[in-house]
Design an enzyme around this catalytic site. Structure first.
Site, short mmCIF file in Angstrom:
data_model
loop_
_atom_site.label_atom_id
_atom_site.label_comp_id
_atom_site.label_asym_id
_atom_site.label_seq_id
_atom_site.Cartn_x
_atom_site.Cartn_y
_atom_site.Cartn_z
CD GLU A 94 -2.99 -1.26 2.16
OE1 GLU A 94 -4.12 -1.64 1.85
OE2 GLU A 94 -2.67 -0.97 3.32
CB CYS A 107 3.15 7.42 3.27
SG CYS A 107 3.56 6.23 4.54
CB CYS A 114 7.38 -5.24 8.66
SG CYS A 114 8.80 -4.53 9.53
CB CYS A 118 6.69 -2.87 16.16
SG CYS A 118 8.37 -2.48 15.62
CB CYS A 121 3.18 -2.20 13.73
SG CYS A 121 3.30 -1.95 11.95
CD GLU A 167 13.51 -0.62 9.71
OE1 GLU A 167 12.79 -0.23 10.63
OE2 GLU A 167 14.35 0.13 9.15
CB SER A 198 10.36 6.17 9.20
OG SER A 198 9.94 5.82 10.51
CB SER A 220 9.92 3.97 15.29
OG SER A 220 9.47 4.37 14.02
CG ASN A 297 -3.62 5.63 13.60
OD1 ASN A 297 -4.50 6.43 13.89
ND2 ASN A 297 -2.44 6.00 13.14
CB CYS A 340 1.02 5.98 11.51
SG CYS A 340 1.83 7.42 10.93
N1 SAH Z 1 9.08 0.54 9.76
C1 SAH Z 1 9.40 1.89 9.91
C2 SAH Z 1 8.53 2.81 9.09
C3 SAH Z 1 7.07 2.45 8.93
S1 SAH Z 1 5.96 2.71 10.23
C4 SAH Z 1 9.36 2.30 11.36
O1 SAH Z 1 8.90 1.52 12.18
O2 SAH Z 1 9.83 3.39 11.66
C5 SAH Z 1 5.76 4.48 10.39
C6 SAH Z 1 5.47 4.91 11.83
O3 SAH Z 1 4.19 4.45 12.27
C7 SAH Z 1 6.48 4.32 12.81
O4 SAH Z 1 6.89 5.28 13.74
C8 SAH Z 1 5.65 3.25 13.48
O5 SAH Z 1 6.17 2.88 14.72
C9 SAH Z 1 4.30 3.89 13.56
N2 SAH Z 1 3.21 2.95 13.82
C10 SAH Z 1 3.18 1.63 13.59
N3 SAH Z 1 1.99 1.12 13.97
C11 SAH Z 1 1.25 2.14 14.43
C12 SAH Z 1 -0.09 2.26 14.91
N4 SAH Z 1 -0.89 1.20 14.97
N5 SAH Z 1 -0.53 3.47 15.28
C13 SAH Z 1 0.27 4.56 15.16
N6 SAH Z 1 1.53 4.52 14.68
C14 SAH Z 1 2.02 3.32 14.33
FE1 SF4 Z 2 7.83 -2.95 10.86
FE2 SF4 Z 2 7.78 -0.31 11.37
FE3 SF4 Z 2 5.62 -1.88 11.81
FE4 SF4 Z 2 7.78 -2.09 13.37
S1 SF4 Z 2 6.44 -0.28 13.17
S2 SF4 Z 2 6.60 -3.81 12.50
S3 SF4 Z 2 9.42 -1.75 11.90
S4 SF4 Z 2 6.54 -1.43 9.84
#
Ligand code: SAH
Ligand code: SF4
Length: 369
Positions: A94, A107, A114, A118, A121, A167, A198, A220, A297, A340
Site C-alpha cells: 500500500e 508514504c 515486515c 513491533c 503495528c 522496515e 523512518s 521510531s 491507530n 500510520c
Molecule cells: N518501519 C518503519 C517505518 C514504517 S511505520 C518504522 O517503524 O519506523 C511508520 C510509523 O508508524 C512508525 O513510527 C511506526 O512505529 C508507527 N506505527 C506503527 N503502527 C502504528 C499504529 N498502529 N498506530 C500509530 N503509529 C504506528
Molecule cells: Fe515494521 Fe515499522 Fe511496523 Fe515495526 S512499526 S513492525 S518496523 S513497519
C-alpha cells in the site's frame, strides 16, 4: 516470448548509462530517459520526442518500463488517498498520499510485510514476505503522480517518506537506490530534506545510511526505557536505546542534517505517563531532535488503545516545557485504514523462524543484509 530481464524503471543512473553504452549509444541518453520518467512523469516511451523511434523500439525490447497493477484506490474524507498495488502471487502493498497546505507527502512501502514484529503495528502482525525492488519503490511514486495528475505542470508529490509497510533499512540497497533517484536532479529532483527514511532502529544501517544517502532520518522510539522498548520494538533487544541515540547524534554530525525526528506512538496506560514524558525529555533535551507524537491507530486483533487527547496534551506539554519541539501528528486517512501503522496490504508470511528467543540476533530476522 520470455520477459526482458531489465526494468527501465528504478535503474540507477550509472546502470542506465551502461545500458546505453552497451548498445553503442552515448551515455547522455540516460539523462534524457530519466528526465522523461522522473522529471516529466511521462511513462509512455512513444512520447519521448528526443529519442529516435528506432532507439525507443530497442528499449522496448531490452528494458521496457514495467509497472505493478493498481488493484484498489480509496479516497478519505480528509483528502488522503490510498492505493493498493499488486506485489505478485496474491500479495499487495500500500501507498498513501497525504495532501497538506503547500505540500503533498507520499508514504511509500519498502517491503511486503515486515519482520520487525513491533507489538502495536498492523504490518508487523502480518509477518514478512520479501523486500521490494528499487523499481517497485519508484513505481509507487510515478504511479501516484500519474493518478493524481500534475498541478500547473508540477508533481503534487513534494515529499516522500518511507513510512509505509516495511522496515526500509532492512532493505538497504533498494531503499538507497530509490533515495538516489528521488534526490537526483535528473531524477525526481527532491531536496534531501524532503526524503525521509523512518526506522525502528537498525543501528549499523543507520551508520551506513549516513555514508550512502544522507536523507532525513526518522526514528521510531516509542519508549524511554529499554525494558518497555524491548517489548514494543523487539529490535531494541539487539540495539538498545543508548546505542540507538548515539547513532542518531552521529548521523546528524556526519550528514550535516538539522535534526532527527523521533516518533512516539501514544498507547494508553503503556508509555503515556508524565514520568515517562520526563524520562523522554531527559533523553532528548539539548539534542538535535524533534518529537512527533502519533496517536495510536487501532486495527483488528490489537490489544492496545489510543491515549486520550488530554493525556497526549499533558505528555506534549512536559516535553515542550523541556524545550523539545513536540507536535502531535494529526491522524489522516483513518477512515480508509491509511493512517500510520494501519497498512496491511496482503502478505503471505514466509518467516519461519519461531518467535520467542529473546537472546541473539535471529528473531524473525529474515532480511538480507
Ligand atoms: N518501519 C518503519 C517505518 C514504517 S511505520 C518504522 O517503524 O519506523 C511508520 C510509523 O508508524 C512508525 O513510527 C511506526 O512505529 C508507527 N506505527 C506503527 N503502527 C502504528 C499504529 N498502529 N498506530 C500509530 N503509529 C504506528
Ligand atoms: Fe515494521 Fe515499522 Fe511496523 Fe515495526 S512499526 S513492525 S518496523 S513497519
Amino acid at each position: 516470448m520470455s520477459e526482458p530481464a531489465v526494468n527501465l524503471l528504478g535503474l540507477p543512473r550509472h546502470e542506465l548509462e551502461q545500458l546505453f553504452t552497451g548498445i553503442g549509444e552515448k551515455p547522455f541518453r540516460a539523462r534524457q530517459v530519466m528526465k522523461w520518467i522522473y522529471g516529466h512523469g511521462m511513462l509512455d516511451a512513444q512520447r519521448w520526442t528526443d529519442i529516435s523511434a528506432a532507439l525507443r523500439q530497442e528499449l522496448a525490447t531490452l528494458a521496457p518500463i514495467r509497472l505493478p497493477l493498481i488493484t484498489d484506490a480509496q479516497a478519505s474524507a480528509d483528502g488522503t488517498v490510498k492505493w493498493r498495488l499488486d506485489a505478485g502471487i496474491g500479495q499487495a502493498i500500500e501507498t498513501v498520499f497525504i495532501p497538506e497546505p503547500g505540500r503533498g507527502t507520499l508514504c511509500v512501502s519498502s517491503q511486503v510485510g515486515c519482520a520487525m514484529n513491533c507489538a502495536f503495528c498492523a504490518t508487523g502482525h502480518q509477518g514478512f514476505n520479501r523486500n521490494l525492488g528499487t523499481a517497485e519503490i519508484m513505481a509507487q511514486v510515478v504511479l501516484a503522480r500519474r493518478e493524481l495528475g500534475d498541478i500547473d505542470g508540477r508533481s503534487p508529490i513534494t515529499n516522500v517518506v518511507f513510512m509505509g509497510m516495511g522496515e526500509p533499512l532492512a532493505n538497504f540497497r533498494s531503499v538507497v537506490q530509490a533515495c538516489d533517484l528521488l534526490v537526483d536532479d535528473l531524477g525526481y529532483g527532491l531536496s534531501r530534506r524532503r526524503v525521509t527514511v523512518s526506522t525502528s532502529g537498525l543501528v549499523p544501517q543507520i551508520r551506513r545510511l549516513a555514508q550512502e544517502a544522507r536523507v532525513a532520518l526518522a526514528v521510531s522510539l516509542h519508549a524511554s526505557d529499554d525494558a518497555l522498548r524491548d517489548e514494543l520494538v523487539p529490535i531494541n533487544r539487539q540495539h538498545p536505546i543508548a546505542e540507538l541515540l548515539d547513532a542518531c547524534w552521529d548521523y546528524v554530525q556526519a550528514t550535516n542534517t538539522h535534526e532527527i525526528t523521533f516518533e512516539y506512538v501514544m498507547l494508553a496506560g503503556i508509555n503515556d505517563s508524565p514520568a515517562q514524558a520526563r524520562d523522554l525529555a531527559a533523553l532528548l533535551r539539548r539534542r538535535p531532535a524533534k518529537l512527533n507524537l502519533i496517536p495510536f491507530n487501532p486495527f483488528p486483533e490489537t490489544r492496545f488503545r489510543r491515549s486520550s487527547p488530554e493525556v497526549i496534551d499533558a505528555f506534549r506539554n512536559i516535553l515542550s516545557a523541556a524545550g523539545i519541539v513536540t507536535v502531535t501528528r494529526r491522524t489522516r486517512g483513518d477512515d480508509i485504514a491509511a493512517a500510520c501503522g494501519q497498512l496491511a496490504g496482503q502478505v503471505h508470511n514466509r518467516v519461519l523462524v519461531p518467535l520467542g528467543s529473546r537472546e541473539g540476533g535471529t528473531e524473525r530476522a529474515a532480511w538480507p543484509a
